[in-house]
Design a protein around this motif. Structure first.
Motif, PDB file in Angstrom:
ATOM      1  N   LEU A 169       0.860  -1.184   0.000  1.00  0.00           N
ATOM      2  CA  LEU A 169       0.000   0.000   0.000  1.00  0.00           C
ATOM      3  C   LEU A 169       0.891   1.225   0.000  1.00  0.00           C
ATOM      4  CD1 LEU A 169      -2.755   1.435   0.265  1.00  0.00           C
ATOM      5  CD2 LEU A 169      -2.446   1.295   2.758  1.00  0.00           C
ATOM      6  N   ASP A 170       0.705   2.075  -0.997  1.00  0.00           N
ATOM      7  CA  ASP A 170       1.444   3.333  -1.076  1.00  0.00           C
ATOM      8  C   ASP A 170       0.526   4.479  -0.682  1.00  0.00           C
ATOM      9  OD1 ASP A 170       4.311   3.222  -2.425  1.00  0.00           O
ATOM     10  OD2 ASP A 170       3.105   1.659  -3.359  1.00  0.00           O
ATOM     11  N   ALA A 171       1.008   5.319   0.227  1.00  0.00           N
ATOM     12  CA  ALA A 171       0.326   6.563   0.585  1.00  0.00           C
ATOM     13  C   ALA A 171       1.251   7.712   0.186  1.00  0.00           C
ATOM     14  CB  ALA A 171       0.021   6.602   2.077  1.00  0.00           C
ATOM     15  N   PHE A 172       0.722   8.714  -0.495  1.00  0.00           N
ATOM     16  CA  PHE A 172       1.589   9.778  -1.007  1.00  0.00           C
ATOM     17  C   PHE A 172       0.902  11.125  -0.935  1.00  0.00           C
ATOM     18  CE2 PHE A 172      -0.559   7.517  -4.438  1.00  0.00           C
ATOM     19  CZ  PHE A 172      -1.254   8.523  -5.076  1.00  0.00           C
ATOM     20  N   ALA A 173       1.735  12.150  -0.816  1.00  0.00           N
ATOM     21  CA  ALA A 173       1.300  13.545  -0.883  1.00  0.00           C
ATOM     22  C   ALA A 173       2.184  14.237  -1.909  1.00  0.00           C
ATOM     23  CB  ALA A 173       1.420  14.217   0.475  1.00  0.00           C
ATOM     24  N   ILE A 174       1.568  14.967  -2.836  1.00  0.00           N
ATOM     25  CA  ILE A 174       2.276  15.582  -3.961  1.00  0.00           C
ATOM     26  C   ILE A 174       2.005  17.081  -3.986  1.00  0.00           C
ATOM     27  CG2 ILE A 174       2.397  15.705  -6.488  1.00  0.00           C
ATOM     28  CD1 ILE A 174       1.566  12.739  -6.539  1.00  0.00           C
TER      29      ILE A 174
END
Length: 458
Positions: A169-174
């Motif tokens: 599971l990838d969680a990201f903020a861009i």
């Protein structure tokens, strides 16, 4: 200032996690250093490529040379990575382009990130400027749509939770600023051969800041049915000085921001040893009753023990749209995908590669003539499901045209004895578009694209 504060907060958010684990290490290992780079030489020629205003771009041919150097420092599970890049061009034609991106064009920071692996035995943390892509790159792949393939980075925080070897599971903020805000070295060159201090290309591709949060889950625990699921919240924040009427129009603009929520699932069934499939469906909801969709479905047949090791794929690709083009209530927004997508001859008909109002049934064949050789052929008709042309009105057809592509790659360096030559490879790509009744008479000439490429990694 807002951009600097955003990155500073991102760095500070990740550092406590890294520090907590680092403090638990009993022994301090010596730092390992590694360096490398790559060189990419391309020669592109085009003729009658479509543009987003349904016109034609005429003929161009030019060489583009990209150089990248990188350095990496590793201390046990902690990695600091820096990559600098530069790309310049030599235009043979058009005459008006001959002053653009001449040597030495600006050198910029292409990657700069801090990574900690296996935090608490299950988490990778990556903070900073980084390349990032998921699935088949339809949702997230190229963060810098304003510069072609010069760079693909995201300014982001990425957390990868590894439940086991086959489930993540990838969680990201861009946060993608409209202009590159990190220091650069050198000067850019505009089309009139003037030198401009600094480098201010539109990294987002739309003269707007773009930021968001997302989750991407991948599961390959079932050998016969892999699947992905994702959610991305995105904000498009336009610059106040921008003339919306010249590009975006006034639709879906509320206080210069536009928000979308994109939900999707991707399935990878394996029916037999020779027959497999791929299906992806995404729904997009946004401001002002915005509702859009993206879909892909394909079947691949790979017979065993045949010459050339063929793979045959039949597929359909779709992005929703309506008469208002990219600004319409049902037009698909490309989330954080800024690649040219289907082909170099197709992408220019959409503003900054924002595919929408697009239907492409096609067939593709992958062949392996010999070791380290690959030949890919694809072809099919293209349509605009909404027959009324984007924002123009009038009685236009919905046939965009018939498209064909051939791409050959050869990693010949892997056949050579010298280790330093292993990174050599070449590629040739040819594309053809026979334009349909979606275009005006006079702007419907056959479009051609060709590319010769030589790459070297060291």
């Amino acid at each position: 200032m807002k951009r600097c504060m955003t990155l500073a907060c991102a760095l500070l958010a990740g550092l406590p996690l890294v520090a907590a684990e680092a403090a638990a290490l009993e022994e301090k290992a010596a730092a390992d250093f590694d360096v490398g780079g790559d060189l990419r030489l391309r020669y592109d020629f085009t003729n009658n490529l479509p543009d987003e205003k349904h016109g034609e771009k005429g003929h161009t041919d030019y060489a583009r040379i990209r150089t990248r150097l990188w350095g990496k420092m590793t201390v046990q599970r902690l990695e600091l990575f820096l990559r600098l890049a530069n790309e310049f061009r030599y235009y043979n034609s058009r005459e008006s382009d001959k002053g653009k991106q001449r040597f030495p064009d600006v050198t910029y920071v292409d990657n700069l990130y801090l990574k900690y692996s296996d935090l608490f035995g299950m988490l990778d943390v990556k903070v900073g400027r980084q390349d990032m892509a998921f699935g088949n790159k339809r949702i997230i792949s190229d963060g810098t749509g304003g510069d072609g393939s010069r760079s693909t980075y995201f300014d982001a925080i990425r957390l990868t939770f590894k439940f086991d070897k086959k489930r993540t599971l990838d969680a990201f903020a861009i946060y993608q600023a409209a202009d590159d805000w990190l220091p650069t070295l050198g000067h850019t060159h505009d089309a009139k051969s003037k030198r401009t201090k600094g480098y201010d290309y539109e990294t987002s591709g739309y003269d707007q800041n773009e930021y968001g949060l997302g989750l991407y889950y991948q599961d390959r625990s079932n050998a016969n049915l892999g699947w992905d699921a994702y959610y991305v919240f995105k904000v498009e924040e336009a610059n106040h000085s921008y003339d919306y009427g010249s590009f975006l129009g006034s639709a879906n603009i509320d206080d210069d921001t536009f928000n979308t929520h994109t939900f999707g699932v991707r399935l990878l069934p394996k029916f037999t040893d020779t027959l497999s499939g791929e299906a992806e469906l995404a729904l997009q909801l946004g401001d002002d009753s915005h509702t859009a969709a993206m879909a892909y479905g394909g079947l691949t047949y790979a017979p065993k023990d045949l010459p050339l090791k063929p793979k045959f794929t039949a597929a359909v690709q779709y992005m929703s749209g309506d008469k208002d083009g990219w600004t319409g209530d049902n037009a698909w927004h490309p989330v954080f995908n800024r690649e040219t997508g289907v082909g170099e001859a197709i992408a220019p008909m959409f503003p900054k590669y924002a595919y929408n109002n697009f239907l492409y049934p096609h067939i593709k064949v992958d062949l392996t003539p010999a070791e380290h050789h690959k030949l890919t052929l694809q072809t099919g008709p293209m349509f605009a499901p909404t027959s009324e042309r984007d924002g123009q009105g009038g009685d236009y057809g919905n046939f965009r045209g018939y498209y064909a592509q051939a791409k050959y790659t050869f990693a010949f360096g892997k056949l050579l004895d010298a280790n330093w030559m292993k990174g050599l490879a070449c590629a040739v790509q040819l594309e053809y578009l026979s334009k349909g009744n979606y275009f005006d008479s006079g702007d419907d000439g056959d479009a051609l694209f060709g590319r010769m490429e030589l790459t070297y990694k060291f």
